[in-house]
Design a protein around this motif. Structure first.
Motif, short mmCIF file in Angstrom:
data_model
loop_
_atom_site.label_atom_id
_atom_site.label_comp_id
_atom_site.label_asym_id
_atom_site.label_seq_id
_atom_site.Cartn_x
_atom_site.Cartn_y
_atom_site.Cartn_z
N GLU A 104 0.72 -1.35 0.03
CA GLU A 104 0.20 0.07 -0.06
C GLU A 104 0.69 1.32 -0.11
O GLU A 104 0.32 2.41 -0.20
N CYS A 105 1.95 1.12 0.42
CA CYS A 105 2.90 2.31 0.36
C CYS A 105 3.83 2.41 -0.75
O CYS A 105 4.80 3.42 -0.94
N ILE A 106 4.13 1.41 -1.67
CA ILE A 106 5.11 1.63 -2.75
C ILE A 106 4.45 1.04 -3.94
O ILE A 106 3.87 -0.13 -4.00
N ALA A 107 4.57 1.71 -5.08
CA ALA A 107 3.96 1.27 -6.38
C ALA A 107 4.87 2.12 -7.39
O ALA A 107 5.46 2.74 -7.05
N TYR A 108 4.69 1.52 -8.63
CA TYR A 108 5.47 2.45 -9.72
C TYR A 108 4.46 2.19 -11.15
O TYR A 108 3.70 1.56 -10.98
N ALA A 109 4.88 3.26 -11.90
CA ALA A 109 3.99 3.56 -13.05
C ALA A 109 5.04 3.70 -14.25
O ALA A 109 6.16 4.11 -14.10
N PHE A 110 4.53 3.09 -15.43
CA PHE A 110 5.38 3.55 -16.72
C PHE A 110 5.11 4.72 -17.14
O PHE A 110 3.82 5.15 -17.19
N ALA A 111 5.80 5.27 -18.06
CA ALA A 111 5.57 6.62 -18.51
C ALA A 111 4.47 6.60 -19.67
O ALA A 111 3.82 7.44 -19.76
N GLU A 112 4.28 5.25 -20.29
CA GLU A 112 3.29 5.00 -21.28
C GLU A 112 1.86 5.10 -20.75
O GLU A 112 1.03 5.28 -21.31
N GLU A 113 1.60 5.13 -19.31
CA GLU A 113 0.29 4.99 -18.73
C GLU A 113 -0.22 6.71 -18.72
O GLU A 113 -1.14 6.56 -18.11
N TYR A 114 0.60 7.56 -19.06
CA TYR A 114 0.19 8.83 -18.76
C TYR A 114 0.30 9.67 -20.02
O TYR A 114 1.33 9.56 -20.97
N GLU A 115 -0.67 10.73 -20.26
CA GLU A 115 -0.27 11.56 -21.51
C GLU A 115 0.24 12.73 -20.89
O GLU A 115 0.17 13.15 -19.72
N GLU A 116 0.45 13.72 -21.84
CA GLU A 116 1.26 14.83 -21.69
C GLU A 116 0.67 15.75 -20.66
O GLU A 116 0.97 16.54 -19.85
N TYR A 117 -0.89 15.83 -21.21
CA TYR A 117 -1.66 16.80 -20.28
C TYR A 117 -2.06 16.39 -18.77
O TYR A 117 -2.48 17.09 -18.05
N GLU A 118 -1.74 15.06 -18.36
CA GLU A 118 -2.09 14.77 -17.09
C GLU A 118 -1.06 15.06 -16.09
O GLU A 118 0.01 15.18 -16.18
N GLU A 119 -1.47 15.31 -14.88
CA GLU A 119 -0.91 15.85 -13.75
C GLU A 119 0.43 15.12 -13.55
O GLU A 119 1.42 15.57 -13.18
N ASP A 120 0.21 13.71 -13.65
CA ASP A 120 1.24 12.88 -13.15
C ASP A 120 2.24 12.29 -14.24
O ASP A 120 2.91 11.71 -14.06
N TYR A 121 2.02 12.98 -15.35
CA TYR A 121 2.82 12.79 -16.57
C TYR A 121 4.37 13.25 -16.15
O TYR A 121 4.49 14.09 -15.42
#
Length: 125
Positions: free
Chosen positions: A44-61
């Motif tokens: 619940e405290c550690i996660a990861y995401a790939f760059a491809e999961e976000y679009e340029e306009y998204e906050e987490d990009y």
């Protein structure tokens, strides 16, 4: 205050693997996530995401390539985000596996080794 003061001194990859030691079945999930390009939570405290999961306009990009590891409270005082290249991340995954492969002998060892070999080939490692 973090659960353990040492956690604040560790980088995101070190914390991820520290928790992977306790949740070893997640190694297969990490390897599989390379193919789907969908990040996962180690706990619940550690996660990861790939760059491809976000679009340029998204906050987490965070860019067009790489992996962002997010460490949240209470493991650290403040949320910590670190971005790594795919190559650096999977070199670390492979080193972790090589160091700990004895835990996986009866748990899909051949599958793990085949998938790691494929990833190395794709990334030119």
């Amino acid at each position: 205050m973090p659960v353990n003061e040492e956690y604040g001194k560790m980088n995101a990859i070190e914390l991820l693997f520290y928790y992977l030691d306790m949740e070893q079945s997640k190694l297969i999930d990490i390897i599989e996530s390379f193919y789907t390009r969908n990040g996962i939570a180690i706990d619940e405290c550690i996660a990861y995401a790939f760059a491809e999961e976000y679009e340029e306009y998204e906050e987490d990009y965070f860019g067009k390539d790489g992996i962002k590891i997010v460490i949240q409270e209470p493991l650290v005082d403040e949320e910590k985000e670190e971005v790594y290249s795919l190559k650096k991340f999977f070199i670390a995954v492979d080193k972790y596996y090589q160091k700990n492969f004895c835990y996986y002998k009866d748990k899909n060892l051949q599958i793990i080794e085949n998938k790691l070999a494929e990833i190395k080939k794709i990334l030119g490692i």
